[in-house]
Enzyme design. Structure first.
Site, PDB file in Angstrom:
ATOM      1  N   THR A  48      -6.580   1.923 -19.859  1.00 55.34           N
ATOM      2  CA  THR A  48      -6.657   0.729 -19.005  1.00 55.34           C
ATOM      3  C   THR A  48      -7.881   0.576 -18.448  1.00 55.34           C
ATOM      4  O   THR A  48      -8.784   1.289 -18.463  1.00 55.34           O
ATOM      5  CB  THR A  48      -5.715   1.089 -17.908  1.00 55.34           C
ATOM      6  OG1 THR A  48      -6.139   2.396 -17.268  1.00 55.34           O
ATOM      7  CG2 THR A  48      -4.166   1.619 -18.567  1.00 55.34           C
ATOM      8  N   TYR A 108      -6.769  15.908  -8.560  1.00 64.81           N
ATOM      9  CA  TYR A 108      -6.059  14.847  -9.251  1.00 64.81           C
ATOM     10  C   TYR A 108      -4.726  15.868  -9.941  1.00 64.81           C
ATOM     11  O   TYR A 108      -3.666  15.664  -9.956  1.00 64.81           O
ATOM     12  CB  TYR A 108      -6.676  14.132 -10.467  1.00 64.81           C
ATOM     13  CG  TYR A 108      -5.560  13.225 -11.119  1.00 64.81           C
ATOM     14  CD1 TYR A 108      -5.477  12.166 -10.752  1.00 64.81           C
ATOM     15  CD2 TYR A 108      -5.307  13.472 -12.407  1.00 64.81           C
ATOM     16  CE1 TYR A 108      -4.484  11.044 -11.276  1.00 64.81           C
ATOM     17  CE2 TYR A 108      -4.534  12.547 -13.026  1.00 64.81           C
ATOM     18  CZ  TYR A 108      -4.197  11.406 -12.490  1.00 64.81           C
ATOM     19  OH  TYR A 108      -3.375  10.615 -13.196  1.00 64.81           O
ATOM     20  N   ASN A 154       4.378   3.884 -10.059  1.00 62.46           N
ATOM     21  CA  ASN A 154       3.246   3.760 -10.967  1.00 62.46           C
ATOM     22  C   ASN A 154       1.766   3.906 -10.137  1.00 62.46           C
ATOM     23  O   ASN A 154       0.974   4.656 -10.948  1.00 62.46           O
ATOM     24  CB  ASN A 154       3.385   2.622 -12.079  1.00 62.46           C
ATOM     25  CG  ASN A 154       1.938   2.241 -12.580  1.00 62.46           C
ATOM     26  OD1 ASN A 154       1.470   3.075 -13.633  1.00 62.46           O
ATOM     27  ND2 ASN A 154       1.250   1.457 -12.276  1.00 62.46           N
ATOM     28  N   ASP A 159       0.806  -1.194  -0.140  1.00 62.19           N
ATOM     29  CA  ASP A 159       0.004  -0.049   0.177  1.00 62.19           C
ATOM     30  C   ASP A 159       0.723   1.297  -0.061  1.00 62.19           C
ATOM     31  O   ASP A 159       1.486   1.592   0.853  1.00 62.19           O
ATOM     32  CB  ASP A 159      -0.799   0.181   1.153  1.00 62.19           C
ATOM     33  CG  ASP A 159      -1.743   1.162   1.410  1.00 62.19           C
ATOM     34  OD1 ASP A 159      -1.821   1.989   0.480  1.00 62.19           O
ATOM     35  OD2 ASP A 159      -2.479   1.254   2.167  1.00 62.19           O
TER      36      ASP A 159
END
Length: 198
Positions: free
Chosen positions: A191, A156, A91, A64
């Site tokens: 993705t 974000y 990533n 995590d």
């Protein structure tokens, strides 16, 4: 003929799917031993098993990135298994998209915990080993949101702008010790996480 990463050891966070999984497979094909550092045990184990089946050296480590202790354990497990750490691909990330005034404090914290803190925690965990080796490479997966602001994607892009500052700061700090710190800023990639969001 040996691959470009023969005898190197690479940790890829969030390697259970998407960009992380593709990166793990590409690096394994070039000869690297791969640590699949993934929070989701099912997907992480599956990717590691698939890599091993294809002939690569691979290890799943449940990680995590928002937990600094988990990142330290990731580095320790890697060293225990392979004896070195040459590459970290930071990533792991999450999409947190809201209108600014509709963003709860919990969502703000969740975004930064994974998308910014997680890169720092995972990098901090591997830096002592890389400094001892006098070589290493950290590649952070940033985003086109690091440069361009799209409405209703808050917070974000704030985290991703911060990520560029982190990468630049660490890159300058450790360049003289043989450690390269860079970022890659992908645009939209279809993705599963992107498909699930839209």
């Amino acid at each position: 003929m040996a691959g470009r990463l023969q005898d190197k050891v690479a940790i890829i966070t969030g390697a259970g799917r998407g960009i992380g999984e593709a990166t793990a497979r590409a690096m394994a094909a070039e000869g690297a031993a791969i640590v699949v550092a993934e929070k989701d045990a099912a997907s992480g184990k599956s990717v590691a098993a698939s890599l091993i089946e294809s002939g690569a050296r691979a290890l799943f480590v449940e990680t995590d990135v928002a937990d600094s202790g988990s990142c330290e354990a990731m580095a320790e497990r890697t060293l225990g298994a392979f004896g070195r750490i040459d590459v970290l691909v930071a990533n792991a990330g999450i999409n947190v998209f809201h209108e600014p005034l509709e963003t709860t404090e919990a969502e703000w914290r969740r975004c930064f915990a994974v998308d910014l803190d997680g890169v720092w925690y995972s990098t901090r965990a591997v830096l002592p080993t890389m400094r001892g080796q006098k070589q290493g490479a950290v590649v952070a997966i940033a985003s086109c949101h690091s440069f361009a602001i799209i409405p209703s994607t808050f917070p974000y892009p704030v985290a991703k702008h911060g990520l560029l500052g982190l990468v630049r700061s660490l890159g300058i700090q450790y360049a003289a010790e043989g450690i390269r710190v860079n970022a890659i800023a992908p645009g939209y990639i279809e993705t599963q996480i992107a498909v699930d969001y839209w």
